[in-house]
Write an enzyme that holds these catalytic residues in place. Sequence first.
Site, PDB file in Angstrom:
ATOM      1  N   ALA A  34       1.554   7.079  -4.646  1.00 56.57           N
ATOM      2  CA  ALA A  34       0.147   7.466  -4.615  1.00 56.57           C
ATOM      3  C   ALA A  34      -0.366   7.346  -3.188  1.00 56.57           C
ATOM      4  O   ALA A  34       0.018   6.431  -2.450  1.00 56.57           O
ATOM      5  CB  ALA A  34      -0.671   6.567  -5.535  1.00 56.57           C
ATOM      6  N   LYS A  50      -5.496  -0.961  -1.340  1.00 57.22           N
ATOM      7  CA  LYS A  50      -5.125  -1.122   0.071  1.00 57.22           C
ATOM      8  C   LYS A  50      -6.146  -0.445   0.980  1.00 57.22           C
ATOM      9  O   LYS A  50      -6.581  -1.015   1.985  1.00 57.22           O
ATOM     10  CB  LYS A  50      -3.728  -0.533   0.327  1.00 57.22           C
ATOM     11  CG  LYS A  50      -2.600  -1.318  -0.300  1.00 57.22           C
ATOM     12  CD  LYS A  50      -1.272  -0.584  -0.112  1.00 57.22           C
ATOM     13  CE  LYS A  50      -0.126  -1.313  -0.769  1.00 57.22           C
ATOM     14  NZ  LYS A  50       1.158  -0.608  -0.587  1.00 57.22           N
ATOM     15  N   ALA A  78      -1.057   4.088   0.946  1.00 59.15           N
ATOM     16  CA  ALA A  78      -0.117   4.598  -0.049  1.00 59.15           C
ATOM     17  C   ALA A  78       0.568   3.429  -0.736  1.00 59.15           C
ATOM     18  O   ALA A  78       0.626   2.323  -0.194  1.00 59.15           O
ATOM     19  CB  ALA A  78       0.928   5.500   0.614  1.00 59.15           C
ATOM     20  N   ASP A  79       1.082   3.713  -1.916  1.00 53.92           N
ATOM     21  CA  ASP A  79       1.888   2.720  -2.620  1.00 53.92           C
ATOM     22  C   ASP A  79       2.965   3.446  -3.408  1.00 53.92           C
ATOM     23  O   ASP A  79       2.714   4.519  -3.969  1.00 53.92           O
ATOM     24  CB  ASP A  79       1.040   1.868  -3.572  1.00 53.92           C
ATOM     25  CG  ASP A  79       1.843   0.687  -4.080  1.00 53.92           C
ATOM     26  OD1 ASP A  79       2.004  -0.279  -3.308  1.00 53.92           O
ATOM     27  OD2 ASP A  79       2.342   0.733  -5.221  1.00 53.92           O
ATOM     28  N   THR A  80       4.140   2.854  -3.439  1.00 51.58           N
ATOM     29  CA  THR A  80       5.277   3.446  -4.139  1.00 51.58           C
ATOM     30  C   THR A  80       5.734   2.515  -5.250  1.00 51.58           C
ATOM     31  O   THR A  80       5.931   1.324  -5.026  1.00 51.58           O
ATOM     32  CB  THR A  80       6.441   3.711  -3.164  1.00 51.58           C
ATOM     33  OG1 THR A  80       5.985   4.613  -2.152  1.00 51.58           O
ATOM     34  CG2 THR A  80       7.642   4.311  -3.869  1.00 51.58           C
TER      35      THR A  80
END
Length: 194
Positions: free
Chosen positions: A104, A51, A67-69
């Site tokens: 992250a 991203k 960010a990524d969840t």
Amino acid sequence: MFILASESQQRLDILQQLDLPPGEVIGAGINETPLKTETPRQTAMRLARAKAEAISNVRAGATILAADTVVAKGRRILSKPSSRDHAREILKLLSGSAHRVHTAVCVLRDGNTIGAKTSVTRVSFKRLHLDEIESYLDTNEWNNRAGAYAIQKTGERFVRRLDGSFSGASGLPMRETLELLQAAGVEVARKCAA
């Protein structure tokens, strides 16, 4: 100033709580399909980096926060539900057990990685009755949510125990985010830096 590479309202809300509103918000629009060989943690990190890189390619020279969840039960990634029925199945799987939320965070500046960190939060759900699940599905909070629930909204009522970062489980861990933005030279308010 920095760019938030996310369309998540929750991430924007967390940044505003920290008095760190981004100069711009841009969705990265990347393919978020997990790779078969990845762990949930690796998936979250790869997607956060992807991203940030996607936005860095169109905003050269900018500082990018992404960010990524990923919600996982063991190694099984519980993706965003594709339908109400899919959300119901995910919630039944989480009922009465523990899972992990991997978030992250990655910061790039001028196309170079300043840093990346992962927050892992263990969340234990109480046993859910079918009527509780149906009532929750009626709220539509599950839509576009990893793991089919929003802990920062009424989904918190399912949580019996949380070990780790509430903000991380909500989509943007505060401590890690502040550290990375400071490392990138973003001015962080004293009250946040302490």
